[in-house]
Design a protein around this motif. Structure first.
Motif, PDB file in Angstrom:
ATOM      1  N   UNK A 254      -7.644 -26.647   3.408  1.00  0.00           N
ATOM      2  CA  UNK A 254      -8.376 -25.862   4.404  1.00  0.00           C
ATOM      3  C   UNK A 254      -7.512 -25.649   5.644  1.00  0.00           C
ATOM      4  N   UNK A 255      -6.822 -26.697   6.075  1.00  0.00           N
ATOM      5  CA  UNK A 255      -5.957 -26.594   7.242  1.00  0.00           C
ATOM      6  C   UNK A 255      -4.816 -25.614   7.028  1.00  0.00           C
ATOM      7  N   UNK A 256      -4.213 -25.649   5.840  1.00  0.00           N
ATOM      8  CA  UNK A 256      -3.101 -24.737   5.533  1.00  0.00           C
ATOM      9  C   UNK A 256      -3.571 -23.289   5.504  1.00  0.00           C
ATOM     10  N   UNK A 257      -4.719 -23.042   4.896  1.00  0.00           N
ATOM     11  CA  UNK A 257      -5.254 -21.672   4.827  1.00  0.00           C
ATOM     12  C   UNK A 257      -5.581 -21.135   6.215  1.00  0.00           C
ATOM     13  N   UNK A 258      -6.208 -21.965   7.032  1.00  0.00           N
ATOM     14  CA  UNK A 258      -6.578 -21.542   8.386  1.00  0.00           C
ATOM     15  C   UNK A 258      -5.335 -21.219   9.208  1.00  0.00           C
ATOM     16  N   UNK A 259      -4.326 -22.076   9.107  1.00  0.00           N
ATOM     17  CA  UNK A 259      -3.086 -21.875   9.853  1.00  0.00           C
ATOM     18  C   UNK A 259      -2.405 -20.578   9.432  1.00  0.00           C
ATOM     19  N   UNK A 260      -2.354 -20.310   8.143  1.00  0.00           N
ATOM     20  CA  UNK A 260      -1.684 -19.110   7.647  1.00  0.00           C
ATOM     21  C   UNK A 260      -2.445 -17.840   7.997  1.00  0.00           C
ATOM     22  N   UNK A 261      -3.771 -17.894   7.971  1.00  0.00           N
ATOM     23  CA  UNK A 261      -4.575 -16.700   8.229  1.00  0.00           C
ATOM     24  C   UNK A 261      -4.762 -16.409   9.713  1.00  0.00           C
ATOM     25  N   UNK A 262      -4.880 -17.472  10.521  1.00  0.00           N
ATOM     26  CA  UNK A 262      -5.233 -17.285  11.928  1.00  0.00           C
ATOM     27  C   UNK A 262      -4.130 -17.677  12.896  1.00  0.00           C
ATOM     28  N   UNK A 263      -3.202 -18.503  12.448  1.00  0.00           N
ATOM     29  CA  UNK A 263      -2.117 -18.926  13.331  1.00  0.00           C
ATOM     30  C   UNK A 263      -2.410 -20.179  14.116  1.00  0.00           C
ATOM     31  N   UNK A 264      -3.588 -20.767  13.936  1.00  0.00           N
ATOM     32  CA  UNK A 264      -3.887 -22.040  14.578  1.00  0.00           C
ATOM     33  C   UNK A 264      -4.678 -22.911  13.613  1.00  0.00           C
ATOM     34  N   UNK A 265      -4.883 -24.169  13.983  1.00  0.00           N
ATOM     35  CA  UNK A 265      -5.386 -25.155  13.026  1.00  0.00           C
ATOM     36  C   UNK A 265      -6.895 -25.071  12.819  1.00  0.00           C
ATOM     37  N   UNK A 266      -7.348 -25.709  11.753  1.00  0.00           N
ATOM     38  CA  UNK A 266      -8.776 -25.752  11.439  1.00  0.00           C
ATOM     39  C   UNK A 266      -9.551 -26.492  12.522  1.00  0.00           C
ATOM     40  N   UNK A 267      -8.992 -27.589  13.015  1.00  0.00           N
ATOM     41  CA  UNK A 267      -9.701 -28.351  14.047  1.00  0.00           C
ATOM     42  C   UNK A 267      -9.779 -27.552  15.348  1.00  0.00           C
ATOM     43  N   UNK A 268      -8.764 -26.722  15.634  1.00  0.00           N
ATOM     44  CA  UNK A 268      -8.816 -25.854  16.822  1.00  0.00           C
ATOM     45  C   UNK A 268      -9.974 -24.870  16.714  1.00  0.00           C
ATOM     46  N   UNK A 269     -10.199 -24.357  15.514  1.00  0.00           N
ATOM     47  CA  UNK A 269     -11.288 -23.402  15.299  1.00  0.00           C
ATOM     48  C   UNK A 269     -12.638 -24.072  15.528  1.00  0.00           C
ATOM     49  N   UNK A 270     -12.777 -25.290  15.046  1.00  0.00           N
ATOM     50  CA  UNK A 270     -14.026 -26.052  15.251  1.00  0.00           C
ATOM     51  C   UNK A 270     -14.243 -26.308  16.743  1.00  0.00           C
ATOM     52  N   UNK A 271     -13.190 -26.798  17.405  1.00  0.00           N
ATOM     53  CA  UNK A 271     -13.302 -27.126  18.826  1.00  0.00           C
ATOM     54  C   UNK A 271     -13.573 -25.879  19.668  1.00  0.00           C
ATOM     55  N   UNK A 272     -12.966 -24.768  19.291  1.00  0.00           N
ATOM     56  CA  UNK A 272     -13.169 -23.523  20.037  1.00  0.00           C
ATOM     57  C   UNK A 272     -14.634 -23.145  20.079  1.00  0.00           C
TER      58      UNK A 272
END
Length: 310
Positions: free
Chosen positions: A241-259
């Motif tokens: 999940x972390x790798x996919x998020x990083x590749x698609x959005x340019x930032x980490x999965x946990x950053x997306x949650x925290x945002x």
């Protein structure tokens, strides 16, 4: 240790602040000191130009739709789950009732803004079903598109004509404004459809996975706070999940949650009458101090300091 309290969405929504209205928004962004009674239509509609000198209001939720045509420079935006930059020759729409934040104006930023309530258009010629279709913004994609030179100039012309109609206030000027605005909305929808038809992104498995992840965050941000919890719901590993998020959005999965958590916290701190303890409880932090540490790590200030800015 103090007893942990939980607050349902219903409890918070019952106390949730009203969205920002045009009477508050227009003086902040247009340079006008107030909405004049000589222009009562300004409670439903306005057009003006903005630049880096406008006062930033931080996270907000509007009761009107905002159309932005960027003339130069750039502006950073968050609208719902989408984080993006508006740059020269882009057109963007912030739908009504969506939590958003505008920040990071470049020094050469200039844009034309049209702000309006749906009732303003409904006083015109189109039926409600067509208007609802025009005003629907697909929440799965960032609400911004780059225009080619011809489309940009065409839309800039319509913005200019709307400004001219507003300034001259000749007979039927509001009807003329509605006609130009409807054309702009049709243009936006056309560009949106063309971009989506030509895009192969929605065929990408990683995109589909991250899309599901974002929808889950929007649904569970108040209760689920780890990548593992979301990965379990998606039946994949946290690493994948972390790798996919990083590749698609340019930032980490946990950053997306925290945002998403921070966006909600900012909105409630700025506009609601809930106490900081109640906000921490709604967001399901174990303690008030845990919420305070988390918020400060994200915003470089405490919840109390942030609340004092409003």
């Amino acid at each position: 240790m103090p007893e942990k309290q939980y607050y349902s969405n219903h409890q918070v929504l019952c106390q949730s602040p009203k969205p920002l209205d045009l009477k508050t928004f227009i003086p902040l962004y247009s340079g006008q000191t107030e909405i004049t009674t000589a222009k009562p239509y300004q409670e439903d509609f306005a057009v003006f130009e903005i630049d880096p000198t406008v006062k930033l209001i931080g996270v907000a939720r509007f009761d009107f739709t905002t159309v932005i045509l960027c003339l130069s420079g750039s502006l950073d935006c968050i609208v719902g789950q989408h984080r993006f930059t508006i740059k020269a020759q882009d057109i963007a729409i912030i739908p009504a009732e969506h939590i958003n934040t505008l920040s990071g104006f470049s020094t050469d930023f200039k844009a034309r803004l049209i702000v309006f309530k749906s009732d303003f258009l409904k006083k015109g010629f189109l039926n409600t079903a067509i208007l609802d279709e025009l005003l629907y913004i697909n929440p799965d994609y960032p609400p911004v598109f780059e225009l080619d030179s011809a489309n940009f100039e065409s839309n800039r012309y319509k913005f200019d004509k709307i400004q001219e109609e507003q300034n001259k206030a000749n007979p039927f000027f509001l009807d003329m404004i509605r006609l130009y605005l409807i054309q702009i909305l049709f243009d936006y929808n056309r560009v949106c459809e063309i971009c989506l038809l030509n895009s192969t992104t929605n065929m990408n498995r990683q995109f589909q996975l991250v899309h599901k992840f974002r929808k889950l965050i929007d649904k569970h941000f108040a209760t689920l706070k780890t990548v593992k919890e979301y990965a379990d719901l998606l039946h994949i590993t946290p690493k994948h999940l972390g790798e996919c998020t990083k590749q698609q959005l340019g930032y980490s999965a946990i950053d997306l949650i925290h945002q998403r958590i921070v966006l909600e916290a900012e909105f409630l701190l700025r506009y609601s009458e809930l106490t900081i303890k109640e906000i921490a409880g709604f967001l399901n932090f174990d303690t008030l101090s845990h919420f305070g540490r988390f918020f400060k790590s994200q915003k470089n200030m405490t919840p109390s300091e942030y609340r004092q800015l409003r």
